[in-house]
Motif scaffolding. Sequence first.
Motif, PDB file in Angstrom:
ATOM      1  N   PHE A 242      -1.736  -4.877  -1.386  1.00 31.40           N
ATOM      2  CA  PHE A 242      -1.213  -3.660  -2.013  1.00 31.40           C
ATOM      3  C   PHE A 242      -2.298  -2.961  -2.824  1.00 31.40           C
ATOM      4  CE2 PHE A 242       3.220  -5.442  -1.612  1.00 31.40           C
ATOM      5  CZ  PHE A 242       3.698  -4.400  -0.827  1.00 31.40           C
ATOM      6  N   ALA A 243      -3.105  -3.726  -3.538  1.00 27.24           N
ATOM      7  CA  ALA A 243      -4.169  -3.120  -4.345  1.00 27.24           C
ATOM      8  C   ALA A 243      -5.157  -2.358  -3.460  1.00 27.24           C
ATOM      9  CB  ALA A 243      -4.896  -4.200  -5.143  1.00 27.24           C
ATOM     10  N   ILE A 246      -3.227   0.826  -1.794  1.00 24.34           N
ATOM     11  CA  ILE A 246      -2.922   1.905  -2.740  1.00 24.34           C
ATOM     12  C   ILE A 246      -4.204   2.591  -3.209  1.00 24.34           C
ATOM     13  CG2 ILE A 246      -2.016   2.379  -5.050  1.00 24.34           C
ATOM     14  CD1 ILE A 246       0.122   0.231  -4.473  1.00 24.34           C
ATOM     15  N   THR A 247      -5.249   1.819  -3.449  1.00 28.52           N
ATOM     16  CA  THR A 247      -6.517   2.432  -3.854  1.00 28.52           C
ATOM     17  C   THR A 247      -7.075   3.298  -2.736  1.00 28.52           C
ATOM     18  OG1 THR A 247      -6.986   0.499  -5.238  1.00 28.52           O
ATOM     19  CG2 THR A 247      -8.811   1.983  -4.772  1.00 28.52           C
ATOM     20  N   ALA A 262      -6.958  -1.745  -9.931  1.00 26.15           N
ATOM     21  CA  ALA A 262      -5.865  -2.206  -9.062  1.00 26.15           C
ATOM     22  C   ALA A 262      -5.969  -3.699  -8.809  1.00 26.15           C
ATOM     23  CB  ALA A 262      -5.898  -1.432  -7.750  1.00 26.15           C
ATOM     24  N   ALA A 266      -3.393  -6.792  -9.659  1.00 22.00           N
ATOM     25  CA  ALA A 266      -3.008  -7.806  -8.679  1.00 22.00           C
ATOM     26  C   ALA A 266      -3.286  -9.207  -9.212  1.00 22.00           C
ATOM     27  CB  ALA A 266      -3.763  -7.572  -7.364  1.00 22.00           C
ATOM     28  N   THR A 319      -3.664   4.780 -10.338  1.00 25.39           N
ATOM     29  CA  THR A 319      -3.761   3.794  -9.259  1.00 25.39           C
ATOM     30  C   THR A 319      -3.253   2.434  -9.708  1.00 25.39           C
ATOM     31  OG1 THR A 319      -5.703   4.979  -8.401  1.00 25.39           O
ATOM     32  CG2 THR A 319      -5.337   2.729  -7.608  1.00 25.39           C
ATOM     33  N   THR A 323       0.095   0.382  -8.400  1.00 25.44           N
ATOM     34  CA  THR A 323      -0.072  -0.973  -7.873  1.00 25.44           C
ATOM     35  C   THR A 323       0.854  -1.955  -8.575  1.00 25.44           C
ATOM     36  OG1 THR A 323      -2.405  -0.478  -7.427  1.00 25.44           O
ATOM     37  CG2 THR A 323      -1.757  -2.799  -7.417  1.00 25.44           C
ATOM     38  N   VAL A 327       3.543  -5.104  -6.939  1.00 30.73           N
ATOM     39  CA  VAL A 327       3.158  -6.449  -7.370  1.00 30.73           C
ATOM     40  C   VAL A 327       4.295  -7.095  -8.162  1.00 30.73           C
ATOM     41  CG1 VAL A 327       1.584  -7.758  -8.853  1.00 30.73           C
ATOM     42  CG2 VAL A 327       0.681  -5.990  -7.333  1.00 30.73           C
TER      43      VAL A 327
END
Length: 513
Positions: A242-243, A246-247, A262, A266, A319, A323, A327
């Motif tokens: 996900f980090a 999304i980044t 991010a 995480a 961001t 994130t 998470v």
Amino acid sequence: MIMFFARRLLTSSLVVLVSTLIMYVLVDLSIDPLEDLRLSTAPNKAQLLESRIALLNLNDPVLVRYLDWLGGVGQCFTGSCNLGTNWVTGQPVTSLLSGAITTTLQLITAATVLAIILGVLVGVVSALRQYTGFDYSITFVSFLLYSLPVFWVAVLLKQFGAIEFNNFLADPSIPLWFYVGTVLLVGGFTTAAMGGSRLMRLRNFAISGGLTLLAVLYIDWVNWLTDPQLTIVGVAIGAIAFAIAITTLSTGIRDRRSFYAALTVAGLGIALYYPIQFLWYYLDESWPIILGLGVLAVLVGMGIGLLWGGPDRWRAARTAAITAIPVSGLLFLEQLLVNWERYTNSGLIRGRPIATFGRRTPNFEGSFWMETLDLLTHLVLPTLTLILISFAAYTRYTRASTLEVLNQDYIRTARAKGLTERTVVMRHAFRNALIPLASIVPVDIITLVGGAVITETIFSWFGMGKLFVDSLAHNIIDPVMAYLLIVAILAVIANFIADLVYAVLDPRIRVNA
């Protein structure tokens, strides 16, 4: 701005007032509260007719009855709403509405959010891959789903998504054809969506197909379907994924401070895997606490982004905050999955967790996590039904809007200046492509809040739509008018929100306003 709000409030109030008057007259003409008594053979038929006429004030002109109903609505401003009663059962309409609105919101929230996210994402990718096999495939699937009758989709999901799947869970052995089909489907979809040279396509197919094969093998090997758990490894993989994702979409991996922010979020989520499980021993689980922790996670993520700093601190903060949402969702999901086996083996479930009707298992009681699982398993099929239908529309709208934006002069100028394709799409094209959706999404949401009538009927969810249909069928005017009043107010609010979203997405509209 104050004058704008005042003007919109006044005009909206007049619209609601006129619409309720028209609907009250039309509903009064279309129903007959005396229908059952007219056909009655009871010896005291005349007395029964007079009693009901007196009860419902049917001798009064329709305008007088409307004003009487409107007076009850006006009491809402003093905190004591009187929207009438269901004269058949004697229940106040306000109590009926409270339960119906809660049920409908539970039904449509996840479906609406997922349909919008998936529809917009696939629509943008389809526009970027215009006239490719991926684009043609998405177009075909979208038109197919858009044309399917809702009741037909719901019945098929009942048969194959609940009955057959519950039978499969009795002996969850994954057949060979499922391995092959899943690998080909995921690998082909990923390859077509990402595009590139032939060598790059083969590499993407091998990576995505290989990861899919490993995932299915793991699910089959550990019997994950009957005892699903993410474990700290699964949470770690999901949080890092996900980090990165999304980044990539938000700022790009080259923005190191946003990327590190991010990844920090995480890592914090991974570090909290064990402490968060012990936390529930000291907290009484409830939705307010869950939502409060979610808000806290977003604020912490924003703080982490600000601490990383950089030339644009708020990009990193945005961001990291985004994130934090998935998470923290992984940690919530893990806590649910820990209770899955105990839920499916309980006496009332008996190994058949996917429900085909209702919003709760009758007489089922358990912990917060068990009751949440019970609600979610009842939500699976109606949510899928609504997603499949809505997803198709959002995909088509987004694709058309994105294609129109991508052909604008300022997009060609941005590319000519040497900006990366991610920057051109996400920073310049995507925002403007959402403008047409700003007028569609709020109205669609209000339409669903008004009641997904067919879905609620098939899956036996007593929400707003079912309340409206049942009340109209039994000639009960007060619940029907309460329904129409709420829908009218929400429609006005939806159009107002659309105007505000326009102003956020397009500064030119804000200036001209």
